[in-house]
Write a protein that holds these residues in place. Structure first.
Motif, PDB file in Angstrom:
ATOM      1  N   PRO B 148      44.492 -84.457 -43.682  1.00  0.00           N
ATOM      2  CA  PRO B 148      43.349 -84.339 -42.766  1.00  0.00           C
ATOM      3  C   PRO B 148      43.127 -85.565 -41.889  1.00  0.00           C
ATOM      4  O   PRO B 148      42.702 -85.437 -40.735  1.00  0.00           O
ATOM      5  N   ALA B 149      43.455 -86.754 -42.422  1.00  0.00           N
ATOM      6  CA  ALA B 149      43.226 -87.988 -41.647  1.00  0.00           C
ATOM      7  C   ALA B 149      44.138 -88.004 -40.427  1.00  0.00           C
ATOM      8  O   ALA B 149      43.734 -88.363 -39.311  1.00  0.00           O
ATOM      9  N   ASN B 150      45.374 -87.601 -40.641  1.00  0.00           N
ATOM     10  CA  ASN B 150      46.351 -87.537 -39.573  1.00  0.00           C
ATOM     11  C   ASN B 150      45.905 -86.574 -38.471  1.00  0.00           C
ATOM     12  O   ASN B 150      45.958 -86.882 -37.272  1.00  0.00           O
ATOM     13  N   GLN B 151      45.399 -85.421 -38.891  1.00  0.00           N
ATOM     14  CA  GLN B 151      44.922 -84.419 -37.936  1.00  0.00           C
ATOM     15  C   GLN B 151      43.734 -84.958 -37.149  1.00  0.00           C
ATOM     16  O   GLN B 151      43.668 -84.810 -35.923  1.00  0.00           O
ATOM     17  N   MET B 152      42.821 -85.630 -37.863  1.00  0.00           N
ATOM     18  CA  MET B 152      41.637 -86.156 -37.202  1.00  0.00           C
ATOM     19  C   MET B 152      42.018 -87.224 -36.173  1.00  0.00           C
ATOM     20  O   MET B 152      41.475 -87.254 -35.063  1.00  0.00           O
ATOM     21  N   THR B 153      42.970 -88.091 -36.544  1.00  0.00           N
ATOM     22  CA  THR B 153      43.422 -89.125 -35.604  1.00  0.00           C
ATOM     23  C   THR B 153      44.039 -88.493 -34.366  1.00  0.00           C
ATOM     24  O   THR B 153      43.726 -88.880 -33.231  1.00  0.00           O
ATOM     25  N   ALA B 154      44.908 -87.500 -34.581  1.00  0.00           N
ATOM     26  CA  ALA B 154      45.573 -86.857 -33.437  1.00  0.00           C
ATOM     27  C   ALA B 154      44.534 -86.212 -32.513  1.00  0.00           C
ATOM     28  O   ALA B 154      44.558 -86.426 -31.290  1.00  0.00           O
ATOM     29  N   LEU B 155      43.596 -85.455 -33.108  1.00  0.00           N
ATOM     30  CA  LEU B 155      42.607 -84.765 -32.270  1.00  0.00           C
ATOM     31  C   LEU B 155      41.657 -85.756 -31.595  1.00  0.00           C
ATOM     32  O   LEU B 155      41.277 -85.571 -30.438  1.00  0.00           O
ATOM     33  N   ASP B 156      41.315 -86.823 -32.313  1.00  0.00           N
ATOM     34  CA  ASP B 156      40.460 -87.853 -31.696  1.00  0.00           C
ATOM     35  C   ASP B 156      41.162 -88.511 -30.506  1.00  0.00           C
ATOM     36  O   ASP B 156      40.535 -88.777 -29.478  1.00  0.00           O
TER      37      ASP B 156
END
Lengths: 232, 232
Positions: B148-156
């Motif tokens: 989830p952290a990776n996804q959040m970074t990408a979307l941010d």
């Protein structure tokens, strides 16, 4: 193909004005003839080989000379100075209007093709999409001294990919190459100070510009587009 | 922004027909009000909060209901069945003719956004390049449970990148989401069986299709394009 077949193809290409492809065939044919002459013991035959080699070498030199002159002649059609950090300079935006089905052959002289093959791929996508009758791409570059095997694999893969589309990619290494030049056989030379590599990397990776280079930030570079005589 | 400011913006967007952006503001504002009501000890004030929350929740539900109906109504304009291995189906080729400066808002419902952000980037490049007045993108997806952290970074990162272009990317997670849908506020719904992910990976990596998806081989999928009432 044996030397005779290759050199016959060279002559056909030469006569029909497909100069870049002719040059590639002459060079390949000459290489095979050179090997044959070394193995040949009969003095008479050796002489025949030598005279053939000289003949083809002369013609190849004439073509090379002619191609190299293209970069130093012609009329300047358009000149762009790209500022550092500017956007809106995809290959298509820069040279799209010079692409057409008049372009049968393309020469790409780009000294640095090392790990950054995406730019080459992007450039090939643009010319292949917009030049329906493109048949031959000559790519001149320098050897990747750090990882030559990697470079060879990448270029071989691209060559195979293009062959499926009936486009020959012929690459050759000239380790003294410095200048960048793109020649369209329809009669244009594109000179970009930094060659194909005037885009900054996308940072962070997942941002606009990953696929569409119009969104990509550029490095400072100058682009000159020259009108020359039609090559083919 | 505090709850009041956010909810005022929601009402303005709602009144001017920017439904997707209104929905996002309503949801954000409601979330803050919920926190406030929990902290509030005064019974009278608690009551006021509750009635406000109900009011905004109802309106948000109405909008959600309206948006979800769009996927099940409208007239079928165009239907394409993409065969496995076919090429010539970049996002631009598929939906380019429905893009214009009439498109102010876009909704992307795509359950799977995990490691494969290049498709999302490519899609955003296409809509941003072809919808000059695009202001708001609502992205609904599922949480990447593995990373989830990776996804959040990408979307941010993508959100920040779009904000530079004055486009708001609002993403939200709905972990029961299954169907894929793209809604253009100009009045089109695009339903692709596989959502954004109907391209095969480039193999080998350096082949045509790396940047220009018209060269990319596809997986089998069906695409329906519906004409609906204009959303904005």
């Amino acid at each position: 193909m044996n030397a005779k077949e290759i050199l016959m193809k060279a002559v056909v290409c030469d006569q029909t004005g497909r100069l870049l492809q002719a040059l590639a065939y002459y060079q390949d044919g000459i290489k095979i003839l050179m090997d044959l002459v070394n193995e040949e013991t009969d003095v008479g035959r050796k002489k025949v080989y030598h005279s053939r080699i000289k003949e083809y070498l002369d013609r190849a030199e004439q073509i090379k000379e002619r191609i190299s002159r293209f970069g130093h002649s012609g009329s300047l059609l358009h000149s762009v100075s790209i500022e550092d950090g500017a956007t809106g300079y995809s290959y298509h935006t820069l040279i799209g209007k010079y692409l057409s089905n008049e372009v049968k052959e393309v020469l790409i002289e780009e000294p640095y093709l090392v790990e950054r093959y995406q730019n080459l791929i992007n450039f090939l996508e643009v010319i292949i999409k917009n030049c329906a009758d493109l048949k031959f791409v000559r790519l001149v570059t320098k050897t990747d001294t750090k990882n030559p095997a990697n470079q060879m694999t990448a270029l071989d893969n691209i060559k195979t990919d293009l062959s499926v589309r009936e486009i020959i990619l012929h690459f050759t290494f000239e380790d003294t190459l410095h200048d960048r030049k793109i020649l369209l056989s329809s009669g244009y030379v594109i000179k970009i100070g930094r060659g194909l590599h005037f885009y900054k990397p996308n940072n962070p990776r997942y941002t606009l510009g990953m696929c569409d280079y119009d969104f990509r930030k550029c490095l400072q570079t100058d682009v000159d587009i020259l009108r020359i005589k039609k090559v083919s």
